[in-house]
Design a protein around this motif. Structure first.
Motif, PDB file in Angstrom:
ATOM      1  N   ALA A 373     -28.956 -15.424 -23.185  1.00 49.51           N
ATOM      2  CA  ALA A 373     -30.332 -15.335 -23.685  1.00 49.51           C
ATOM      3  C   ALA A 373     -30.732 -13.921 -24.096  1.00 49.51           C
ATOM      4  CB  ALA A 373     -31.291 -15.859 -22.622  1.00 49.51           C
ATOM      5  N   GLY A 374     -29.873 -12.942 -23.863  1.00 50.90           N
ATOM      6  CA  GLY A 374     -30.214 -11.552 -24.215  1.00 50.90           C
ATOM      7  C   GLY A 374     -31.083 -10.921 -23.142  1.00 50.90           C
ATOM      8  N   THR A 375     -31.740  -9.846 -23.469  1.00 52.60           N
ATOM      9  CA  THR A 375     -32.538  -9.118 -22.485  1.00 52.60           C
ATOM     10  C   THR A 375     -34.008  -9.507 -22.502  1.00 52.60           C
ATOM     11  OG1 THR A 375     -32.824  -7.350 -24.119  1.00 52.60           O
ATOM     12  CG2 THR A 375     -30.991  -7.129 -22.565  1.00 52.60           C
ATOM     13  N   GLU A 376     -34.424 -10.361 -23.467  1.00 57.77           N
ATOM     14  CA  GLU A 376     -35.824 -10.751 -23.545  1.00 57.77           C
ATOM     15  C   GLU A 376     -36.212 -11.604 -22.336  1.00 57.77           C
ATOM     16  OE1 GLU A 376     -36.879 -12.619 -27.203  1.00 57.77           O
ATOM     17  OE2 GLU A 376     -35.810 -11.156 -28.419  1.00 57.77           O
ATOM     18  N   LYS A 377     -37.369 -11.319 -21.793  1.00 59.91           N
ATOM     19  CA  LYS A 377     -37.862 -12.072 -20.648  1.00 59.91           C
ATOM     20  C   LYS A 377     -38.392 -13.421 -21.126  1.00 59.91           C
ATOM     21  CE  LYS A 377     -40.585 -11.646 -16.470  1.00 59.91           C
ATOM     22  NZ  LYS A 377     -41.512 -10.804 -15.681  1.00 59.91           N
ATOM     23  N   SER A 378     -38.028 -14.480 -20.402  1.00 53.52           N
ATOM     24  CA  SER A 378     -38.429 -15.830 -20.792  1.00 53.52           C
ATOM     25  C   SER A 378     -39.240 -16.473 -19.678  1.00 53.52           C
ATOM     26  CB  SER A 378     -37.189 -16.679 -21.086  1.00 53.52           C
ATOM     27  OG  SER A 378     -37.557 -18.034 -21.288  1.00 53.52           O
ATOM     28  N   ASP A 379     -40.170 -17.367 -20.076  1.00 56.70           N
ATOM     29  CA  ASP A 379     -40.947 -18.111 -19.092  1.00 56.70           C
ATOM     30  C   ASP A 379     -40.162 -19.298 -18.540  1.00 56.70           C
ATOM     31  OD1 ASP A 379     -43.109 -16.451 -19.453  1.00 56.70           O
ATOM     32  OD2 ASP A 379     -43.978 -17.676 -21.056  1.00 56.70           O
ATOM     33  N   TYR A 380     -39.020 -19.580 -19.126  1.00 61.40           N
ATOM     34  CA  TYR A 380     -38.235 -20.751 -18.742  1.00 61.40           C
ATOM     35  C   TYR A 380     -36.939 -20.339 -18.060  1.00 61.40           C
ATOM     36  CZ  TYR A 380     -41.515 -23.039 -21.860  1.00 61.40           C
ATOM     37  OH  TYR A 380     -42.664 -23.494 -22.449  1.00 61.40           O
ATOM     38  N   PRO A 381     -36.448 -21.151 -17.143  1.00 57.48           N
ATOM     39  CA  PRO A 381     -35.198 -20.807 -16.452  1.00 57.48           C
ATOM     40  C   PRO A 381     -34.017 -20.855 -17.410  1.00 57.48           C
ATOM     41  CG  PRO A 381     -35.976 -23.002 -15.811  1.00 57.48           C
ATOM     42  CD  PRO A 381     -37.059 -22.390 -16.619  1.00 57.48           C
ATOM     43  N   PRO A 382     -32.969 -20.078 -17.136  1.00 61.93           N
ATOM     44  CA  PRO A 382     -31.795 -20.031 -18.018  1.00 61.93           C
ATOM     45  C   PRO A 382     -31.178 -21.413 -18.222  1.00 61.93           C
ATOM     46  CG  PRO A 382     -31.700 -18.284 -16.371  1.00 61.93           C
ATOM     47  CD  PRO A 382     -32.841 -19.168 -15.988  1.00 61.93           C
ATOM     48  N   GLY A 383     -30.866 -21.727 -19.473  1.00 63.01           N
ATOM     49  CA  GLY A 383     -30.219 -22.999 -19.793  1.00 63.01           C
ATOM     50  C   GLY A 383     -31.161 -24.120 -20.176  1.00 63.01           C
ATOM     51  N   LEU A 384     -32.441 -24.027 -19.817  1.00 63.52           N
ATOM     52  CA  LEU A 384     -33.390 -25.101 -20.128  1.00 63.52           C
ATOM     53  C   LEU A 384     -33.820 -24.986 -21.594  1.00 63.52           C
ATOM     54  CD1 LEU A 384     -35.224 -27.440 -19.110  1.00 63.52           C
ATOM     55  CD2 LEU A 384     -36.952 -25.712 -18.587  1.00 63.52           C
ATOM     56  N   PHE A 385     -33.623 -26.094 -22.369  1.00 67.82           N
ATOM     57  CA  PHE A 385     -34.041 -25.992 -23.774  1.00 67.82           C
ATOM     58  C   PHE A 385     -34.973 -27.119 -24.220  1.00 67.82           C
ATOM     59  CE2 PHE A 385     -30.280 -28.642 -24.313  1.00 67.82           C
ATOM     60  CZ  PHE A 385     -30.583 -29.462 -25.390  1.00 67.82           C
ATOM     61  N   PHE A 386     -35.260 -28.094 -23.352  1.00 66.98           N
ATOM     62  CA  PHE A 386     -36.251 -29.121 -23.705  1.00 66.98           C
ATOM     63  C   PHE A 386     -36.811 -29.737 -22.432  1.00 66.98           C
ATOM     64  CE2 PHE A 386     -37.797 -33.279 -25.102  1.00 66.98           C
ATOM     65  CZ  PHE A 386     -38.474 -32.953 -26.273  1.00 66.98           C
ATOM     66  N   ARG A 387     -38.152 -29.990 -22.452  1.00 65.89           N
ATOM     67  CA  ARG A 387     -38.794 -30.653 -21.309  1.00 65.89           C
ATOM     68  C   ARG A 387     -39.538 -31.878 -21.832  1.00 65.89           C
ATOM     69  NH1 ARG A 387     -41.162 -26.408 -16.964  1.00 65.89           N
ATOM     70  NH2 ARG A 387     -40.138 -27.893 -15.598  1.00 65.89           N
ATOM     71  N   HIS A 388     -39.139 -33.041 -21.327  1.00 67.02           N
ATOM     72  CA  HIS A 388     -39.851 -34.275 -21.674  1.00 67.02           C
ATOM     73  C   HIS A 388     -40.938 -34.481 -20.620  1.00 67.02           C
ATOM     74  CE1 HIS A 388     -40.689 -38.261 -23.149  1.00 67.02           C
ATOM     75  NE2 HIS A 388     -40.451 -38.784 -21.964  1.00 67.02           N
ATOM     76  N   ALA A 389     -42.197 -34.343 -21.055  1.00 61.42           N
ATOM     77  CA  ALA A 389     -43.330 -34.406 -20.125  1.00 61.42           C
ATOM     78  C   ALA A 389     -44.179 -35.654 -20.356  1.00 61.42           C
ATOM     79  CB  ALA A 389     -44.189 -33.151 -20.277  1.00 61.42           C
ATOM     80  N   GLY A 390     -43.562 -36.715 -20.874  1.00 64.99           N
ATOM     81  CA  GLY A 390     -44.310 -37.924 -21.196  1.00 64.99           C
ATOM     82  C   GLY A 390     -44.616 -38.820 -20.020  1.00 64.99           C
ATOM     83  N   HIS A 391     -44.019 -38.548 -18.860  1.00 62.37           N
ATOM     84  CA  HIS A 391     -44.288 -39.344 -17.658  1.00 62.37           C
ATOM     85  C   HIS A 391     -45.288 -38.611 -16.766  1.00 62.37           C
ATOM     86  CE1 HIS A 391     -41.180 -42.309 -18.499  1.00 62.37           C
ATOM     87  NE2 HIS A 391     -40.351 -41.321 -18.788  1.00 62.37           N
ATOM     88  N   ARG A 392     -46.125 -39.399 -16.076  1.00 59.18           N
ATOM     89  CA  ARG A 392     -47.182 -38.781 -15.271  1.00 59.18           C
ATOM     90  C   ARG A 392     -46.982 -38.956 -13.768  1.00 59.18           C
ATOM     91  NH1 ARG A 392     -52.366 -41.052 -18.241  1.00 59.18           N
ATOM     92  NH2 ARG A 392     -50.906 -42.669 -18.880  1.00 59.18           N
ATOM     93  N   ASP A 393     -45.800 -39.400 -13.403  1.00 59.13           N
ATOM     94  CA  ASP A 393     -45.425 -39.453 -11.992  1.00 59.13           C
ATOM     95  C   ASP A 393     -43.906 -39.382 -11.944  1.00 59.13           C
ATOM     96  OD1 ASP A 393     -45.507 -39.711  -9.203  1.00 59.13           O
ATOM     97  OD2 ASP A 393     -47.214 -41.073  -9.306  1.00 59.13           O
ATOM     98  N   LYS A 394     -43.313 -39.526 -10.776  1.00 62.18           N
ATOM     99  CA  LYS A 394     -41.884 -39.249 -10.633  1.00 62.18           C
ATOM    100  C   LYS A 394     -41.025 -40.089 -11.573  1.00 62.18           C
ATOM    101  CE  LYS A 394     -41.368 -42.159  -6.488  1.00 62.18           C
ATOM    102  NZ  LYS A 394     -40.944 -42.153  -5.080  1.00 62.18           N
ATOM    103  N   VAL A 395     -40.070 -39.426 -12.210  1.00 61.38           N
ATOM    104  CA  VAL A 395     -39.111 -40.087 -13.098  1.00 61.38           C
ATOM    105  C   VAL A 395     -37.938 -40.535 -12.226  1.00 61.38           C
ATOM    106  CG1 VAL A 395     -37.677 -39.858 -15.156  1.00 61.38           C
ATOM    107  CG2 VAL A 395     -39.833 -38.583 -14.987  1.00 61.38           C
ATOM    108  N   VAL A 396     -37.849 -41.847 -12.009  1.00 62.55           N
ATOM    109  CA  VAL A 396     -36.883 -42.352 -11.027  1.00 62.55           C
ATOM    110  C   VAL A 396     -35.489 -42.560 -11.610  1.00 62.55           C
ATOM    111  CG1 VAL A 396     -38.578 -43.388  -9.492  1.00 62.55           C
ATOM    112  CG2 VAL A 396     -37.728 -44.717 -11.427  1.00 62.55           C
TER     113      VAL A 396
END
Length: 456
Positions: A373-396
């Protein structure tokens, strides 16, 4: 006050996600479920057309006891890449059912369907777990559809696999190489069966037997005489409940397991019933899930109640000559805020995998991007490139689609928020996110040229 704040946060996150759907997704189908589902799995492709394909989907229905629990076979219409319009993607109602998902058959299951696994060698056969020591085998084409009404007797499994001494609730796998089934349970054991001879005889007997589920043929879900299968091997090494199991994708004799004892264990049936490698403290809490990379056989993923996903190299588990040390993970992925319930490698790209958790998130990772990822500081953990947030409770549960590799089905227990029993979503992120960077830049440049020519 804390719960109310958390609830507000979830709704805020969901609203933000919904506004971004046309930008983030190539296609999305949202389907409200009458009853919660604990498992979802893709089946075979049924029909291919110009703009969409039809594919089988297996689901469970976990009822409240007023009607029987069921195993559902549905047909799903999957819109092909770059066919759906952004307006259509954005227009869904979280309290309705999708026209793309159509139930085709219902099998009355003897107890909750805790896990479903298809048999790679025969796409008509699935294995299920319930709250019992047995594994149930179903020929879904042979089984008649049944109405789940109060008092209805359970459908009769085509085979029952015995060998556990206590309930085997979640740990279930089928082998890509041979018709083998693997299970783990509360009795701390891992049990292996071969059903090769039995599935051959099922096909031969199809016209000779009474239909399973017909009058007089089912007694509380028991199989017919002669349909009980004894184990090929029982493997002991865990100190607590076995939560998940997985075969080596290129071997019917090698497999791994994880459990509530925080252990990751590798097994080889050719070496006897004892572990060939054991990581005593693979995580800092119970392990819920494990997956073995089909495209890089050295890599194994684990997910835990400690909110992390860890990646192990099996060479460091069995040799001891690796610098990281025996039992040390290659990398720890920290992107969830609650227990990780399901991990699965992409069937298409060796470095990509997904993880689903009780925080309602389904994260897509690329371990090849860790450390690049280089030296730039990121708000996301290393390796994470997509978050599906369409569920509103635990994804079983979730499952990558091998026939359409970037299409994913996922289920969550958010029934109270949707006016139903839960939510099923079928989605594919926009391909600009996962395609090679040089391709994306070239395409965007073409769009830029087109727009400039249109405006001149």
């Amino acid at each position: 006050m804390k719960d109310r704040a958390a609830e507000h946060s979830v709704e805020e996150r969901y609203s933000q996600w919904k506004s971004l759907v046309p930008v983030l997704y190539d296609w999305l189908a949202n389907h409200n479920l009458v009853w919660p589902s604990l498992s979802c799995r893709w089946g075979p492709k049924v029909e291919q057309a110009t703009y969409k394909n039809r594919q089988r989907l297996y689901l469970s229905e976990q009822t409240d006891g007023t009607v029987p629990n069921t195993l559902v076979i549905a047909n799903v219409e999957i819109v092909k890449t770059r066919v759906a319009a952004a307006e259509h993607i954005a227009q869904f109602n979280e309290e309705s059912r999708s026209p793309f998902v159509k139930k085709s058959k219902t099998i009355i299951h003897p107890g909750e369907v805790n896990r479903i696994r298809e048999l790679p060698q025969n796409n008509k056969i699935v294995a299920t777990h319930t709250d019992s020591p047995d594994v149930l085998i179903w020929d879904v084409e042979r089984q008649p559809t049944r109405q789940p009404v109060l008092g209805a007797t359970a459908s009769r499994p085509d085979l029952i696999l015995t060998g556990h001494r206590d309930n085997a609730e979640f740990a279930l796998a089928t082998c890509p190489m041979e018709p083998f089934v693997l299970s783990g349970g509360k009795d701390k054991s891992v049990v292996l069966w071969s059903i090769h001879d039995h599935i051959s005889s099922l096909a031969a007997d199809q016209g000779a037997q009474k239909s399973p589920g017909s009058k007089g043929s089912a007694v509380n879900g028991k199989a017919a005489d002669g349909s009980i299968v004894q184990p090929r091997g029982i493997f002991l090494g865990h100190e607590d409940t076995v939560e998940d199991v997985q075969f080596n994708p290129s071997s019917s004799q090698e497999f791994c397991s994880v459990g509530d004892d925080s252990c990751l264990i590798l097994w080889d049936a050719r070496s006897g019933s004892s572990p060939i490698a054991k990581v005593e403290k693979a995580h800092d809490a119970d392990l819920h899930c494990v997956d073995w990379n089909p495209n890089d056989l050295n890599l194994i993923l684990t997910g835990s109640a400690d909110n992390t996903v860890r990646m192990y190299d099996r060479r460091s588990l069995t040799s001891g000559g690796v610098e990281r040390g025996v039992g040390s993970p290659v990398h720890i992925f920290e992107g969830h805020t609650a227990a990780v319930l399901c991990v699965q490698w992409s069937p298409d790209k060796a470095s990509v995998f997904g993880s689903a958790a009780e925080d309602g998130m389904l994260n897509i990772w690329d371990h090849g991007k860790v450390g690049n990822a280089g030296t730039e500081k990121s708000d996301y953990p290393p390796g994470l490139f997509f978050r599906h947030a369409g569920h509103r409770d635990k994804v079983v549960d979730f499952h990558w689609n091998a026939a359409d590799p970037w299409t994913i089905v996922s289920v969550s227990e958010d029934g109270e928020k949707t006016g139903g029993g839960g939510t099923l979503q079928i989605w594919r992120m926009i391909d600009l996110i996962y395609r090679p960077e040089e391709e994306v830049i070239a395409e965007l440049d073409r769009f830029k040229s087109h727009l400039l020519s249109c405006s001149s």
